[in-house]
Design a protein around this motif. Sequence first.
Motif, PDB file in Angstrom:
ATOM      1  N   CYS A   1      -8.217   3.316 -30.842  1.00  0.00           N
ATOM      2  CA  CYS A   1      -6.854   3.526 -30.357  1.00  0.00           C
ATOM      3  C   CYS A   1      -6.607   5.040 -30.243  1.00  0.00           C
ATOM      4  N   VAL A   2      -6.360   5.511 -29.037  1.00  0.00           N
ATOM      5  CA  VAL A   2      -6.193   6.947 -28.800  1.00  0.00           C
ATOM      6  C   VAL A   2      -4.888   7.183 -28.051  1.00  0.00           C
ATOM      7  N   PRO A   3      -4.294   8.398 -28.177  1.00  0.00           N
ATOM      8  CA  PRO A   3      -3.027   8.680 -27.489  1.00  0.00           C
ATOM      9  C   PRO A   3      -3.252   9.035 -26.017  1.00  0.00           C
ATOM     10  N   MET A   4      -2.297   8.654 -25.201  1.00  0.00           N
ATOM     11  CA  MET A   4      -2.274   9.149 -23.825  1.00  0.00           C
ATOM     12  C   MET A   4      -1.875  10.620 -23.831  1.00  0.00           C
ATOM     13  N   GLU A   5      -2.261  11.310 -22.772  1.00  0.00           N
ATOM     14  CA  GLU A   5      -1.875  12.715 -22.602  1.00  0.00           C
ATOM     15  C   GLU A   5      -0.672  12.776 -21.671  1.00  0.00           C
ATOM     16  N   LEU A   6       0.370  13.467 -22.074  1.00  0.00           N
ATOM     17  CA  LEU A   6       1.561  13.632 -21.245  1.00  0.00           C
ATOM     18  C   LEU A   6       1.491  14.974 -20.528  1.00  0.00           C
TER      19      LEU A   6
END
Length: 934
Positions: free
Chosen positions: A505-510
């Motif tokens: 589970c990894v964060p999206m880049e904004l």
Amino acid sequence: MPRRTPRNALYRPRTPRRFHGFLKTASLCVLITGLLSPLSPASAADAPSATQAAETRAVEAAAADHCGGQCSEILPPGQNGNATLAQILLNQAFGTQPAHAEDQLGPYANLATGHPALTDGTINSFFDESSFGVPAGQVASTVRPAGRTDVTIVRDKKRGVPHITGTTRYGTEFGAGYAAAQDRLWLMDLFRHVGRGELTSFAGGAPANQGLEQQFWRSAPYTEAELEAQIASAAAKSGERGQQALADVDAYVAGINAYIDTSDQARNFPGEYVLTGHKDAITNAGTIEHFRPADLVALASVIGSLFGSGGGGEVDNALSLLAAQEKYGVAAGTEVWESFRQRDDPEAVRTVRDGSFPYLPAPQNPQGRALPDAGSVTAQPLVYDRTGSAAAASGQPARAAVSTARRGMSNALVVSGDHTASGHPIAVFGPQTGYFAPQLLMLQEIQGPGLSARGASFAGLSMYVELGRGQDYAWSATTSGQDIIDTYAVELCQDDHHYLYRGTCVPMELVERKNAWKPTVADSTAAGSYTMRVWRTRYGPVEYRATVGGKKVAYTSLRSSFLHEADSIIGFQMLNDPDYVKGPQDFQRAVRHINYTFNWFYADSEHTAYYNSGDNPVRADGVDADFPVWARPEREWRDWDPAGNTAAYTPASAHPASADQDYYVSWNNKVARGYSTASWGTGSVHRGNLLDDRVRELVAQGGVTRASLVRAMADAGLTDLRAEDVLPELLKVIDTAPVTDPAAATAVDRLRAWLSAGGKRTETSAGAKKYAHADAIRVLDAWWPLLVRAEFEPGLGTGLYTAFTRNLPVDEAPSAAHGPTGGHAGSAFQYGWWSFVDKDLRAVLGETVRGPLARTYCGGGAVGACRGALLTTLKEAAGRTAAQVYPGDDACAAGDQWCADAIIHRTLGGIKHAPIAWQNRPTYQQVVEFPSHR
């Protein structure tokens, strides 16, 4: 339905009345006398000595030219795309034009009525000779940019085209940058801001400006570091050529900046900088920012998105497949869907007629499809935090002018020497990049060490000629549209902004862009602001949200050219190198280095050739690229590395290619057998048929000349595809019984007379602004959408019919502002239900249909019922007035049929041009026949 495209998209000038008010002020009266400038403003230090001019002529003479006066070109409206403030004010008030701002528009327009009498001797009444160099008596100006002694820019009197000649490579490219800024500085500045998603902050908050920056930045939301890295990344792959490309870019940018400094000192910079508040007309306060190499990447990302990035649309495909399966059941629904998709229609006209080039066929047992749950798909919002005038916006802003260029572009007609009168190949070809003022393309000749070419290049990317001719060969391109974009379903975890990547589970880049604007002289839109946000994953930017089998997913768009906007630079460098391209095999090797999706065509004195370019990623086994696929390791592109977005690509041998075919035609039609494109509608009837039928007949007769090939192109470009290739089938059905209704009978008679006359949309006489067979044209324009709905909606059902129309619009007539190309855009008849109607009617009539639709629809398959539906809708169409069919817009009064079709150059700057009669042809076009070879 897309909203109507505003004619003045980026620059919204005042009415002439308002400009008269400006002209009354003392300060602007002074400006008119002080700011009017020639085409190529230069300081006194730029003027060469007599010795330098003689040296320039000697270098120009050294460039071998094997055209023998048989190469020609045209690019409306004109070469001069920069105008001072005074020139803009005079244009808006009185219609006057700066020198060379529209002097190619008249010859271009006149071909519509002049082509029937065209001869080889009169070609240059409608085109301009494109030989190398400038005859001594035709030199309009000679400039040594920034006082350099290693490069000269000579402009000709007739069109003001820059002929750049350098004795060093650096000087040559410096001159190319300087000349580009002379002709297109404002346009280049606009597009470097478009590519960064910063247009409204730069040019004002007009709805079209908002639409433009949103359209392009969403597909290429780069950080500044990513822009800066891409040229170096492209160069690193190509050894010495890569290093040369870096040096060329540096020199080119230095030339642009030298012109910025020169024009600022002389106060003859483009007037749009004053009108948008970047410069003060009286004090000269303010700055025009210097260019950097990263700006060229931002420019390239826009051009690549417009013309060279086939694919996408997988979510709409999924929705229509689900609608078909809901209507007919899974198996039968899939069969119906595939018959409308026409991935490899056997009746389609093909550019390469021999051999098979399998690419993305429908897999027997699709793996990894991620079809959305019914009703779950929502678009990912792009715009947030609206304030001021932006807060008042409802839905999407008006569609931006340049967005209309993506669909519908380019054609090519190339005939082997075996079938020409001279025994040498002949080509008539060019890109249809839309009609803008100033034009997106610009002309130039560039001669220097390792460089020898003349032709067209996109403004701001003209370090090399991109479409044109070398010493003894010419080349051009059309959009091929094969699929290099895939949609992945990334499974969400934790929240809406985390996703599973290879089990973690990894964060999206904004990535964000904040834009704010205030009213300017050029744009009175009230002050406002908004923020654009794109959520990026390793599988590309998020475009939609949905659920799949109850699981929350984000649909992302992964494009093989993402992070590789500059990679094509090596291919263009090779095309300009006379020591590299000496024949068709060299040409094919050069365009292999171009990673965008194009059809490339070549002609010299002995050979013709074709090659399809693009980085086509190798999909995992069983993946159907027409639909979203799960973002899991086993479904990723083969050898895909997300860090640099690289993968295994199909080899050159798998790309359609050919040499010395008897003839080639391309109008964005099917490329080759087995080669699937992302576009719907490449079936039995396509505008490519208009070219193929005419060129095939010329080749059968033999003795093809430049004039006869131009006539074939022009004739096709004035023909209504529906009339030539579908109306005969419609009349066959109607003729199965007598027509007793007087109104319907009159309409049939008019349509039949028009068809007998050729089914063309042509004026009664040059400049008449009225069509021959105007009533028949009005009837067909009104009838087509009515008959398509009556033919298909009862059988498909409203839901599936509507879903299919999202995959492929029903109509793209010249006047169809609602169509994919928009109004006044020239390009027409690429996207429509022509093939569906043709195949269905032939099936109803009991004729042989190869690749038929899975069902028969018109009248439920009964001829009588089908005929009744056609006559009912025909009578309804015949009763519609011209004002109803052509409702009018900001350029045309309601009911003005000619004007509704007319080509209008959309303003990207301050200069406007008059409409011209419709014709469906390339914007930049070459006519070439080389009598000799090195």
